[in-house]
Motif scaffolding. Structure first.
Motif, PDB file in Angstrom:
ATOM      1  N   ALA A   1     -15.886   3.903  19.673  1.00  0.00           N
ATOM      2  CA  ALA A   1     -16.759   3.194  18.739  1.00  0.00           C
ATOM      3  C   ALA A   1     -18.168   3.026  19.296  1.00  0.00           C
ATOM      4  O   ALA A   1     -19.082   2.624  18.565  1.00  0.00           O
TER       5      ALA A   1
ATOM      6  N   ALA B   1     -20.974   4.297  17.342  1.00  0.00           N
ATOM      7  CA  ALA B   1     -21.537   3.487  16.264  1.00  0.00           C
ATOM      8  C   ALA B   1     -22.511   2.471  16.828  1.00  0.00           C
ATOM      9  O   ALA B   1     -23.169   1.758  16.087  1.00  0.00           O
ATOM     10  N   LYS B   2     -22.578   2.397  18.154  1.00  0.00           N
ATOM     11  CA  LYS B   2     -23.468   1.431  18.783  1.00  0.00           C
ATOM     12  C   LYS B   2     -24.495   2.154  19.633  1.00  0.00           C
ATOM     13  O   LYS B   2     -24.751   1.794  20.772  1.00  0.00           O
ATOM     14  N   ASN B   3     -25.038   3.218  19.102  1.00  0.00           N
ATOM     15  CA  ASN B   3     -26.172   3.883  19.729  1.00  0.00           C
ATOM     16  C   ASN B   3     -25.838   4.694  20.971  1.00  0.00           C
ATOM     17  O   ASN B   3     -26.672   4.856  21.846  1.00  0.00           O
TER      18      ASN B   3
ATOM     19  N   GLY C   1     -11.194   8.636  15.364  1.00  0.00           N
ATOM     20  CA  GLY C   1     -12.232   7.628  15.156  1.00  0.00           C
ATOM     21  C   GLY C   1     -13.629   8.199  15.308  1.00  0.00           C
ATOM     22  O   GLY C   1     -14.520   7.939  14.506  1.00  0.00           O
TER      23      GLY C   1
ATOM     24  N   GLU D   1     -14.694  10.370  12.524  1.00  0.00           N
ATOM     25  CA  GLU D   1     -15.088   9.580  11.364  1.00  0.00           C
ATOM     26  C   GLU D   1     -16.536   9.106  11.500  1.00  0.00           C
ATOM     27  O   GLU D   1     -17.275   9.069  10.517  1.00  0.00           O
TER      28      GLU D   1
ATOM     29  N   CYS E   1     -15.996   0.839   7.435  1.00  0.00           N
ATOM     30  CA  CYS E   1     -15.158   1.472   8.450  1.00  0.00           C
ATOM     31  C   CYS E   1     -14.350   0.413   9.182  1.00  0.00           C
ATOM     32  O   CYS E   1     -14.614  -0.776   9.058  1.00  0.00           O
ATOM     33  N   HIS E   2     -13.381   0.873   9.981  1.00  0.00           N
ATOM     34  CA  HIS E   2     -12.489  -0.063  10.659  1.00  0.00           C
ATOM     35  C   HIS E   2     -12.838  -0.299  12.111  1.00  0.00           C
ATOM     36  O   HIS E   2     -12.212  -1.098  12.763  1.00  0.00           O
ATOM     37  N   TYR E   3     -13.810   0.445  12.650  1.00  0.00           N
ATOM     38  CA  TYR E   3     -14.113   0.286  14.072  1.00  0.00           C
ATOM     39  C   TYR E   3     -15.315  -0.629  14.270  1.00  0.00           C
ATOM     40  O   TYR E   3     -15.982  -1.004  13.309  1.00  0.00           O
ATOM     41  N   GLN E   4     -15.559  -0.956  15.522  1.00  0.00           N
ATOM     42  CA  GLN E   4     -16.703  -1.824  15.820  1.00  0.00           C
ATOM     43  C   GLN E   4     -17.997  -1.070  15.619  1.00  0.00           C
ATOM     44  O   GLN E   4     -18.073   0.112  15.908  1.00  0.00           O
ATOM     45  N   VAL E   5     -19.005  -1.772  15.137  1.00  0.00           N
ATOM     46  CA  VAL E   5     -20.299  -1.120  14.942  1.00  0.00           C
ATOM     47  C   VAL E   5     -21.387  -1.938  15.624  1.00  0.00           C
ATOM     48  O   VAL E   5     -21.143  -3.059  16.077  1.00  0.00           O
ATOM     49  N   GLY E   6     -22.588  -1.383  15.664  1.00  0.00           N
ATOM     50  CA  GLY E   6     -23.660  -2.040  16.393  1.00  0.00           C
ATOM     51  C   GLY E   6     -24.473  -3.016  15.557  1.00  0.00           C
ATOM     52  O   GLY E   6     -25.501  -3.492  16.003  1.00  0.00           O
TER      53      GLY E   6
ATOM     54  N   MET F   1      -9.488   1.451  17.064  1.00  0.00           N
ATOM     55  CA  MET F   1     -10.434   2.157  16.189  1.00  0.00           C
ATOM     56  C   MET F   1     -10.042   2.073  14.713  1.00  0.00           C
ATOM     57  O   MET F   1     -10.881   2.245  13.843  1.00  0.00           O
TER      58      MET F   1
ATOM     59  N   LYS G   1      -8.073  -0.640  13.517  1.00  0.00           N
ATOM     60  CA  LYS G   1      -7.596  -1.964  13.148  1.00  0.00           C
ATOM     61  C   LYS G   1      -8.574  -3.081  13.463  1.00  0.00           C
ATOM     62  O   LYS G   1      -8.271  -4.244  13.234  1.00  0.00           O
TER      63      LYS G   1
END
Lengths: 510, 295
Positions: A244, A247-249, A262, A265, B55-60, B256, B258
């Motif tokens: 993930a 998704a955080k740069n 993941g 996606e 989405c289901h994962y962590q994002v920034g 990722m 959940k």
């Protein structure tokens, strides 16, 4: 009463007939209640596979299975706490293998099953499931290693082989390079394997660790630290192995196949996967190594021998070529079965391809002492804190001291020709009595019957020929040389006494 | 100096004091605001994450791009969460009921009765209370396993664990009971009430805050318990409580897919506790401080 007896007897007869007449049905035939532990995402698949097994097996075995989602990490820990309550069949990552054998949580494979496993699986995978001479588990995947995922829109294809280029790209784009260097020994080892360092552990048949050959604390280790420092000192450095992070740069994440879906996606078509890059220190390039790990499936020892045998049949089925392919199709786990791995659809998977590409630089994860993970994980932080070579050396010395302590490698040993100059051999440990060391040993005949008193695991000494106050006539003064060695003139049994405070050595021939 | 000037002068001095007060108040409020923001951020964050649908994962980022209830729906439809929730609810309910009864009886006895070894018993329980409960974990696990109350049957086992030592938590309510005049008991006794009647008819109505406080704490504890619940459920999903079940969502192979479900689970878990707390809040404060005044 008579009637009941008659009915009972005739029932027994009929049953006996059925048992004989079944022909193919083996003594394993029957219904068994079992509990299976596997990762959450294959629970449904495993249920389906067990049903297929029930329908198709030739032994007349029917399993009434409860499949619980207990992930690989958890399963091993739980099994060790209480084997009795654990799953009858459970999956685990190979780093837990030695502990599980020690805890008596795994039953040995039969000769036939063992032969099958050996023939159809990757040799390293078989080694990972072997303790002493025996196989204790079924290899399930060969993808438990790490490699590099990257964002194609940030890192151009031609840069992916060089750590320096990738870091420059990340810095220019203000993105992160995620590599879990401050919390995980598993990832940290990558840098040391790059420069040829080793950490090889030896176990006996019971799973007890007997020795280690660890060369992290060496010149090659310093080079590895310098390489790691390039990443650690870069503003792009991020200690993470979480998919993930994209998704955080993050533009690069070093992690494994489990993150594939993941990341796909998140990055979509921009997702790239490749073997790890190389780093350059003093003009020489080193390709980052990795652990090549496996996931295994184990069968718990059973009181009922038939149930145990039936469970082994099921485990064989679940880890067969077909079973592994089904798992690949459902969740993209890389097979350890060589036939399954050779299939086109498996080869076409980017993540599996990257695992395979990284494979040639990877070190098979053998049996590693459970404490190593905690001892080695601090290296990353220590390296980040070090300012110069001396600091790096100190970090590695600390590491080495902790490893040595695991085997009680403390105090002094009298190392020499008689033990093959093995400075980790505690059988030549000198008995320490308030700073007065003594040892009695046989010195066999050889060309150079020399040795020295050292701190276990090192070669550091200031105790040698020059300090001998009594018995110098038994020694060869000329052969002592610059190393200040103690060289005996003749073979025989000697008692060596050394006062570490007065720095005197007495040698007596018995 | 004219009179006007003097008035002006005093007024100015008043203004100065008021300004100083305003200033110090402002400073205090700013500090409090900062603290409360720091304290609230994780909660707000979890609530926002639970409504994030893209989405289901962590994002920034924090604010969801797509809002909705899909996480909650998936949580209840595709996972064992309803089972865990029910388990926890049952455990909490039984624990609250049984523990309250035991604690109140214990406190009443120690507050009103005088018997041999009373002091010694109280001291013994105090010392016993110094040992961390975790020390008993292994032996408790063994015992429960032998009577078959682990794994799938963890719920009664856990109720037993939580309730078993509850007698030792009598301090606060005993302190409260001690503040109720003994003459009330005596009057009731003279009128022919039994000891039990004294407790139920006289003491308990007066001790409502402490009863509520006992119920609340007993009800809340099982929602957050992880260590015992983890061991006693031992990998069996059917016996897990919410904390153990949700923790599984954070494992390497699940996080990722959940993570947002985990947040939704966190919000759902908070609901009964929050409702109960809001309804009984005023008693809660009275209860906690009540015992302390003259304990």
């Amino acid at each position: 009463m008579k009637r009941i007896l008659a009915i009972a007897l005739s029932l027994v007869m009929v049953l006996a007939l059925v048992a004989c007449g079944g022909g193919k049905k083996s003594e394993l035939a029957g219904t068994y209640d079992i509990k299976v532990w596997c990762a959450e995402n294959i629970v449904d698949l495993t249920k389906q596979q067990i049903e297929d097994f029930n329908k198709n097996n030739e032994f007349g075995i029917t399993f009434n299975a409860t499949v619980e989602p207990v992930g690989e990490g958890d399963a091993a820990t739980q099994m060790i706490v209480d084997v009795d309550a654990g799953g009858d069949i459970f999956c685990f990552a190979q780093d837990q293998f030695a502990r599980l054998v020690q805890a008596g949580a795994l039953s040995k494979l039969g000769v036939e099953a063992g032969k099958n496993v050996k023939e159809s699986n990757d040799a390293d995978a078989v080694a990972a499931a072997t303790m002493g001479e025996d196989l204790y588990a079924y290899p399930m995947t060969a993808d438990n290693g790490f490699f590099m995922y990257y964002d194609k829109s940030v890192i151009p294809e031609e840069h992916i082989d060089s750590l320096e280029d990738i870091l420059a790209d990340c810095e220019a784009a203000g993105k992160y390079f995620a590599f879990e260097t401050n919390t995980s020994a598993w990832y940290i080892a990558s840098w040391f394997f790059a420069t040829g360092c080793k950490s090889e552990w030896t176990t006996d048949a019971d799973g007890n660790f007997t020795a280690v050959n660890d060369t992290f604390d060496s010149d090659a280790g310093i080079i590895a630290c310098k390489g790691m420092k390039k990443l650690l000192d870069s503003p792009a450095n991020l200690s993470s192995s979480d998919g993930a992070a994209f998704a955080k740069n993050a533009a690069v994440v070093v992690t494994g196949t489990w993150a594939f879906t993941g990341i796909k996606e998140i990055l979509g078509d921009n997702m790239g996967a490749a073997d790890l890059p190389s780093f350059t220190v003093d003009g020489q390039s080193y390709h980052l190594g990795s652990f090549k790990g496996f996931k295994l499936m184990g069968v718990k020892p059973q009181d009922d021998a038939n149930k145990g045998a039936a469970l082994h049949k099921l485990a064989q089925y679940l880890t067969s070529e077909q079973g592994q392919l089904e798992r690949f199709n459902a969740v993209a786990w890389g097979p350890s079965n060589t036939a399954a791995l050779a299939k086109d659809e498996v080869q076409a998977n980017t993540a599996i391809a990257a695992v395979v590409a990284q494979g040639q630089y990877a070190t098979p994860q053998g049996q590693i002492h459970g404490s190593w993970w905690n001892i080695a994980k601090v290296i990353g932080d220590d390296v980040a804190a070090a300012n110069d070579d001396a600091g790096l050396k100190e970090a590695l010395d600390n590491y080495k001291a902790k490893i040595d302590a695991l085997f009680g490698m403390t105090g002094y040993i009298f190392v020499g020709a008689w033990n093959g100059w093995d400075n980790a051999d505690m059988s030549v440990k000198m008995e320490d009595n308030n700073g007065v060391l003594t040892i009695t040993l046989d010195v066999p005949e050889s060309d150079f019957m020399g040795g020295r008193i050292v701190t276990a695991g090192t070669w550091d000494t200031d105790l040698g020929f020059a300090q001998v106050t009594e018995g110098a006539d038994l020694l060869n003064a000329e052969a002592a040389g610059d190393d200040n060695n103690i060289v005996f003139l003749a073979a025989g049994n000697y008692t060596v006494t050394c006062d570490t405070t007065a720095k005197t050595i007495t040698i007596v021939k018995n | 100096m004219s009179k006007q000037d003097i008035t002006y002068g005093t007024q100015k001095r008043h203004m100065g004091m008021r300004a100083a007060k305003t200033l110090s108040n402002t400073a205090v409020y700013i500090i409090l605001a900062v603290i409360s923001v720091i304290w609230l951020i994780p909660f707000v964050f979890i609530v926002l994450e639970s409504f994030r649908c893209e989405c289901h994962y962590q994002v920034g980022y924090i604010i969801p791009q797509k809002w909705g209830f899909t996480n909650y729906i998936e949580l209840f439809q595709n996972t064992d969460f309803p089972k865990w929730y029910l388990n926890t609810f049952i455990i909490a309910l039984f624990t609250a009921a049984i523990q309250t009864i035991i604690v109140l009886c214990m406190s009443y006895t120690l507050s009103r009765f005088r018997f041999k070894m009373r002091k010694a018993l109280m001291q013994f329980m105090l010392i016993l209370g110094f040992f961390p409960g975790m020390l008993t974990m292994i032996i408790l696990y063994r015992v429960l396993k032998d009577i078959g109350l682990t794994q799938e049957h963890a719920v009664p086992g856990l109720i037993l664990v939580y309730v078993a030592s509850s007698g030792m938590g009598y301090y606060v309510s005993k302190g409260f009971f001690d503040t109720i005049p003994k003459s009330l008991d005596e009057a009731a006794r003279i009128d022919g009430a039994t000891r039990a009647q004294v407790l139920f008819r006289i003491i308990l109505p007066l001790a409502k805050p402490i009863v509520i406080y006992t119920i609340l704490t007993a009800f809340m504890a099982p929602w957050g318990d992880f260590v015992f619940a983890k061991y006693i459920s031992f990998g069996a999903s059917a016996g897990m409580n919410v904390a153990v079940g949700l923790n599984g969502f954070l494992s390497l192979d699940q996080i990722m897919n959940k993570y947002t479900l985990f947040c939704a689970g966190g919000v759902v878990v908070a609901i009964p506790v929050v409702i109960l707390f809001m309804c009984l809040q005023r008693y809660y404060v009275e209860g906690v401080t009540g015992g302390a005044v003259k304990g």
